[in-house]
Each structure stands twice: as structure tokens, then as C-alpha cells.
Design an enzyme around this catalytic site. Structure first.
Site: not given
Length: 188
Positions: A144, A9
Site C-alpha cells: 500500500d 495504533k
């Protein structure tokens, strides 16, 4: 280097500055709109923007996300059916996060899960049980948990993207536990 598949990432260059400018612009728009109408009578949009900006800054710190993954992994070490990707610390910085590649089945791909022999009811029960455990027992929870952040792999629920994690104070955790007990016992 050893051929192990990973996910990296990478933070987009200049993203923090771009987002900071966007927040300033949105606040200017809010001030202009508040002069024109009754914007914000029931909701403080400036406060919402501040919260969003705080959360976004936390998500942009990949060392913090790596720490979240380690904490989550330790807190769930005794849970056979929950995991998250392992972090490759030697290659992780505040702007690049290297972690284990997860090739599981998206939790909302119910047809494929059934084809692979999974019991959807069992997955739902285990997910709910673990999420309640995260909140009420550990006071550290995935903030989330949408279908894009949940996979099923080798009989385990894998939580992805641990950039936003919630934390409860001891007082709030106890209040929430009391409320859940009261609801379960139908005690107004």
C-alpha cells in the site's frame, strides 16, 4: 515512560464484527443485483469482497503488522536510505501497536522537500530502486505504497503502515524477474 515520542495504533472496539457484518450485507446485495442484471459478467465481485475481507483481517492483527515491520527492517538493514518505524514490542498486542513516532516530510510535499534541499529525482530513483528490490529480490513488499504511507526523514525514505505486505512465491518471483529482464532488453 522515558519520554520518547511514539505512535499508538489502537483497534476500534468491535471493528472486526462490524466489518464482518458489512461483508455479509454486501454479498447479499451482490446476489440480489446479480438476479436483476448482468452484474459480474467480467468480474467476480464476490471474490473481490473475499480478498478485501482477507486483507482487512490481516491489517487488523497488529502483531502481524509488528512482525512485518521487523521483517522489512531486517531485509532493508543494508539499504542506507530506507527504513520503517521501530516497534515497541513490550507495549504491542494484537489490538494495539506502539511504534516510533516519524516526523518526516510527506513524500508528496514537494515544495517542503525542495526547501529542505532534497533532490526529488534522487528520491524517485531510490524509491523505485528499493521497491523493485522489495519485489524482485526479497519477494516481500509494501502492498500500500501511497503518499500517505511514505515520509522523508534525515535523508531516508520511511515506509509507514506495514499492515498489508505482499509476498511472492519463488516461482512467481522468478517469472516476474524474467518478464522485467525481457522488457528491459526489448525481448518479446
Amino acid at each position: 515512560p522515558d519520554g520518547t515520542p511514539v505512535v499508538i495504533k489502537v483497534q476500534r472496539p468491535g471493528i472486526r464484527e462490524t466489518m464482518a457484518r458489512d461483508v455479509v450485507l454486501m454479498k447479499r446485495v451482490l446476489r440480489l443485483l446479480s438476479r436483476v442484471g448482468r452484474l459480474g459478467d467480467t468480474l467476480d465481485f464476490s471474490m473481490v469482497l473475499d480478498e478485501m475481507w482477507t486483507a482487512a483481517q490481516q491489517e487488523m492483527d497488529f502483531l502481524l503488522e509488528a512482525e512485518h515491520m521487523e521483517t522489512f527492517s531486517k531485509l532493508n538493514a543494508g539499504v542506507r536510505y530506507v527504513t520503517c518505524p521501530r516497534v515497541e514490542h513490550r507495549y504491542t498486542t494484537s489490538r494495539a501497536l506502539m511504534m516510533e513516532y516519524i516526523d518526516g516530510i510527506p513524500i508528496d510535499d514537494t515544495d517542503r522537500l525542495r526547501e529542505e534541499g532534497y533532490d526529488l529525482g534522487e528520491i524517485g530513483e531510490k524509491l523505485a530502486e528499493n521497491y523493485v528490490r522489495q519485489i524482485l529480490d526479497e519477494a516481500f513488499f509494501h502492498a500500500d505504497p501511497h503518499p500517505g504511507n511514505l515520509r522523508i526523514r534525515a535523508g531516508k525514505i520511511v515506509f509507514l503502515d506495514l499492515g498489508m505486505m505482499g509476498r511472492l512465491s519463488e516461482k512467481d518471483r522468478e517469472l516476474l524477474k524474467t518478464a522485467v529482464r525481457a522488457v528491459a532488453q526489448n525481448d518479446a
